[in-house]
Enzyme design. Structure first.
Site, PDB file in Angstrom:
ATOM      1  CD  GLU A 195     -26.043   7.805 -10.823  1.00  0.00           C
ATOM      2  OE1 GLU A 195     -25.006   7.026 -11.157  1.00  0.00           O
ATOM      3  OE2 GLU A 195     -26.012   8.781 -10.850  1.00  0.00           O
TER       4      GLU A 195
ATOM      5  CE  LYS B  86     -24.096   6.490 -15.396  1.00  0.00           C
ATOM      6  NZ  LYS B  86     -24.661   7.233 -14.689  1.00  0.00           N
TER       7      LYS B  86
ATOM      8  CG  ASP C 108     -18.649 -10.164 -16.882  1.00  0.00           C
ATOM      9  OD1 ASP C 108     -18.136  -8.178 -16.899  1.00  0.00           O
ATOM     10  OD2 ASP C 108     -17.707 -10.311 -16.851  1.00  0.00           O
TER      11      ASP C 108
ATOM     12  CG  HIS D 184     -29.603  13.102  -8.863  1.00  0.00           C
ATOM     13  ND1 HIS D 184     -28.920  12.505  -9.191  1.00  0.00           N
ATOM     14  CD2 HIS D 184     -27.767  13.499  -8.813  1.00  0.00           C
ATOM     15  CE1 HIS D 184     -28.458  11.559  -9.603  1.00  0.00           C
ATOM     16  NE2 HIS D 184     -27.216  13.366  -8.841  1.00  0.00           N
TER      17      HIS D 184
HETATM   18  P1  NAD Z   1     -18.006 -21.006 -15.303  1.00  0.00           P
HETATM   19  O1  NAD Z   1     -16.955 -21.738 -16.082  1.00  0.00           O
HETATM   20  O2  NAD Z   1     -18.104 -20.241 -13.705  1.00  0.00           O
HETATM   21  O3  NAD Z   1     -19.909 -21.866 -15.404  1.00  0.00           O
HETATM   22  C1  NAD Z   1     -20.642 -22.865 -16.465  1.00  0.00           C
HETATM   23  C2  NAD Z   1     -20.615 -24.357 -16.679  1.00  0.00           C
HETATM   24  O4  NAD Z   1     -20.937 -24.818 -15.094  1.00  0.00           O
HETATM   25  C3  NAD Z   1     -21.352 -24.550 -17.277  1.00  0.00           C
HETATM   26  O5  NAD Z   1     -20.197 -24.879 -18.786  1.00  0.00           O
HETATM   27  C4  NAD Z   1     -21.512 -25.673 -16.780  1.00  0.00           C
HETATM   28  O6  NAD Z   1     -20.435 -26.926 -16.971  1.00  0.00           O
HETATM   29  C5  NAD Z   1     -21.951 -25.759 -15.348  1.00  0.00           C
HETATM   30  N1  NAD Z   1     -23.683 -25.883 -15.371  1.00  0.00           N
HETATM   31  C6  NAD Z   1     -23.417 -26.096 -14.370  1.00  0.00           C
HETATM   32  N2  NAD Z   1     -24.856 -25.917 -13.877  1.00  0.00           N
HETATM   33  C7  NAD Z   1     -25.759 -25.611 -15.257  1.00  0.00           C
HETATM   34  C8  NAD Z   1     -26.801 -24.601 -15.317  1.00  0.00           C
HETATM   35  N3  NAD Z   1     -28.146 -24.997 -14.718  1.00  0.00           N
HETATM   36  N4  NAD Z   1     -26.443 -24.156 -16.477  1.00  0.00           N
HETATM   37  C9  NAD Z   1     -25.896 -23.774 -17.240  1.00  0.00           C
HETATM   38  N5  NAD Z   1     -24.297 -24.261 -16.977  1.00  0.00           N
HETATM   39  C10 NAD Z   1     -23.935 -25.258 -16.216  1.00  0.00           C
HETATM   40  O7  NAD Z   1     -18.986 -19.863 -15.716  1.00  0.00           O
HETATM   41  P2  NAD Z   1     -19.233 -19.021 -17.663  1.00  0.00           P
HETATM   42  O8  NAD Z   1     -20.770 -19.041 -16.955  1.00  0.00           O
HETATM   43  O9  NAD Z   1     -19.461 -19.757 -18.964  1.00  0.00           O
HETATM   44  O10 NAD Z   1     -18.605 -17.987 -17.297  1.00  0.00           O
HETATM   45  C11 NAD Z   1     -18.946 -16.705 -17.142  1.00  0.00           C
HETATM   46  C12 NAD Z   1     -17.494 -15.944 -16.282  1.00  0.00           C
HETATM   47  O11 NAD Z   1     -17.137 -16.022 -17.557  1.00  0.00           O
HETATM   48  C13 NAD Z   1     -17.564 -14.807 -15.156  1.00  0.00           C
HETATM   49  O12 NAD Z   1     -17.187 -14.806 -14.313  1.00  0.00           O
HETATM   50  C14 NAD Z   1     -17.061 -13.594 -16.016  1.00  0.00           C
HETATM   51  O13 NAD Z   1     -17.056 -12.645 -15.987  1.00  0.00           O
HETATM   52  C15 NAD Z   1     -16.386 -14.770 -17.156  1.00  0.00           C
HETATM   53  N6  NAD Z   1     -15.659 -14.409 -18.453  1.00  0.00           N
HETATM   54  C16 NAD Z   1     -15.833 -12.883 -18.915  1.00  0.00           C
HETATM   55  C17 NAD Z   1     -15.490 -12.381 -20.396  1.00  0.00           C
HETATM   56  C18 NAD Z   1     -16.072 -11.589 -21.475  1.00  0.00           C
HETATM   57  O14 NAD Z   1     -17.250 -11.345 -20.645  1.00  0.00           O
HETATM   58  N7  NAD Z   1     -15.794 -11.234 -21.868  1.00  0.00           N
HETATM   59  C19 NAD Z   1     -14.243 -13.181 -21.212  1.00  0.00           C
HETATM   60  C20 NAD Z   1     -13.680 -13.863 -19.659  1.00  0.00           C
HETATM   61  C21 NAD Z   1     -14.010 -14.680 -18.680  1.00  0.00           C
END
Ligand code: NAD
Length: 429
Positions: free
Chosen positions: A88, A266, A282, A380
């Site tokens: 945008e 928005k 996300d 805009h």
């Molecule tokens: P992930 O599981 O890929 O990574 C998180 C893991 O990384 C942690 O559990 C930990 O074991 C490890 N880790 C390593 N270094 C870390 C640090 N410094 N701090 C914290 N953890 C560390 O990802 P996530 O963050 O658990 O999930 C994010 C993903 O889930 C996104 O892609 C999102 O789109 C997706 N998702 C979103 C929804 C929703 O929002 N409703 C639902 C399902 C999945």
């Protein structure tokens, strides 16, 4: 331009007039980018097919969205250049302009409530929900052990289970017992991390209470991950008391009318989602969280608030949940997201969230000021005019010429642009 010639300031007058390659040079020098990140930024189509194919299902192609740099941002005393991915027009410029007008007054001050996420486990079919609720609360230590055993990495980094809540929720099909496990996910957005814990815990909750576990999933209403940012715009820097008062009236309109609040918020998300996307986070998780938070009082309201200070200046604040990470999901694997994160020079997910909140506040200032003064269309549409010129087939210098012509005629649409392009080509030698 040498690296030494670039001071560590986000105030870069004329940045928008530089050729793209020089803008990259500027940003790379500012953030001391590694050569691999600098090279990545210079690639116009910068994701490998093999990687894209691994990221989602049925991948056929990728779609490139421009990333602009918001200048003039000063957050918690540090100058930052902020990458924003958006299709945008005027979103990036609005942030830079708003930030310029509060830069001398100190920029943005931020804070964050924590990095805790909530996962919900739904239990059905309980004859005695009050008793079942206490049975779960009594097992807190066991629940903590089960959750933490799911993610030793997270625990080793100082994260893991933090708290437990059990809520009774009335529904048309009867009462349900909803258990919240509250988990510090540190530098991860945390969805996968807490979902795994909820899935592991659910059978135990069902067994302890005699209920039936159904859904086991995080809540995107991440209200234990709330970021706050504030800034003061000196009245003199924004055009005086009349502009300030008009902006207050614009804010009051939004905060008291959901039809206006939806558009007001928005605009805020124009800024927020652009940084969330640029950093590989996300956007839908952040957007649903923000809008749910805006409705937390039972009425959908503004995510920002605006007041007049004792000195007569305009003070803006923003509060919203921001579940963003530096690890996990696409953040770590998308090479462009990594390069753009490197520009931000953030060490924690909280640092990233604070910058994003500041961008949201700046964006809101920009939109409200434009709306309350000249109207949004002038700024805009003059930017949009270039898109219209492209759409009718203008190339090279024709783009700026056609855009200038349709702006001057105050008719910014494809018919006017096509006519202007035809005239230009007829007049060409
Ligand atoms: P992930 O599981 O890929 O990574 C998180 C893991 O990384 C942690 O559990 C930990 O074991 C490890 N880790 C390593 N270094 C870390 C640090 N410094 N701090 C914290 N953890 C560390 O990802 P996530 O963050 O658990 O999930 C994010 C993903 O889930 C996104 O892609 C999102 O789109 C997706 N998702 C979103 C929804 C929703 O929002 N409703 C639902 C399902 C999945």
């Amino acid at each position: 331009m040498t690296d030494q010639a670039i001071s560590h300031t986000s105030r870069i007058p004329g940045f928008h007039k530089l050729p793209v390659a020089q803008r990259i040079d500027h940003v790379a020098a500012f953030a001391n980018l590694a050569e691999e990140h600098r090279r990545q930024l210079a690639l116009p189509s910068n994701i490998d097919t093999v990687l894209a194919d691994h990221m989602i299902e049925n991948m056929v192609t990728t779609i490139a969205i421009p990333v602009g740099i918001a200048t003039n941002m000063r957050v918690d005393g540090r100058d930052v250049l902020v990458p924003m991915a958006t299709e945008e027009s005027s979103v990036v410029a609005a942030v830079g302009n708003a930030a310029r007008q509060c830069y001398e007054a100190g920029g943005f001050t931020t804070s964050m409530s924590g990095t805790e996420m909530i996962a919900q486990i739904q239990l059905l079919g309980l004859p005695d929900p009050a008793r079942a609720r206490l049975i779960i609360l009594e097992r807190r230590l066991e629940i903590e052990r089960i959750c933490n055993a799911c993610d030793p990495t997270l625990v080793s980094l100082g994260g893991g289970f933090r708290d437990l809540e059990v809520r009774r929720v009335e529904t048309p099909s009867g009462e349900m017992l909803i258990t919240h496990i509250i988990v510090d996910t540190r530098d991860a957005m945390g969805a996968n991390a807490v979902n795994s814990m909820a899935e592991r815990l659910a059978p135990d909750l069902a067994a302890w209470t005699g209920g039936r576990a159904l859904l086991r999933i995080l809540s995107n209403l991440a209200d234990r991950r709330v970021v706050r940012a504030r800034a003061t715009w000196p009245s003199a820097a924004i055009g005086g008391a009349e502009v300030r008062d008009a902006m207050i009236a614009a804010y009051q309109f939004a905060d008291n009318d959901p039809y206006r609040a939806a558009t007001h918020n928005k605009g805020i998300m124009n800024g927020v989602s652009a940084v969330v996307l640029a950093t590989g986070n996300d956007t839908r998780a952040v957007e649903s969280g923000a809008h749910a938070f805006a409705a937390r009082t039972g009425r959908y309201r503004s995510l920002t608030s605006w007041e007049i200070t004792a000195a007569g200046d305009l003070a803006g604040t923003i509060e919203l949940p921001l579940a963003v990470g530096l690890v996990g999901g696409a953040v770590k694997i998308h090479p462009t997201a990594r390069a753009l994160l490197a520009i931000l020079q953030v060490k924690t997910a909280s640092d990233l969230a604070r910058i994003i909140a500041a961008v949201g506040l700046a964006q809101n200032f920009g939109a409200m000021k434009a709306l309350a003064t000249e109207g949004i269309q002038r700024g805009h549409m003059s930017l949009h005019a270039q898109n219209v010129a492209f759409a009718v087939g203008a190339v090279g210098d024709e783009v700026a010429e056609v855009a200038r012509c349709i702006v001057a005629r105050s008719t910014i649409n494809e018919a006017a642009a096509a006519a202007a392009l035809a005239e230009l080509r007829r007049a060409a030698p």
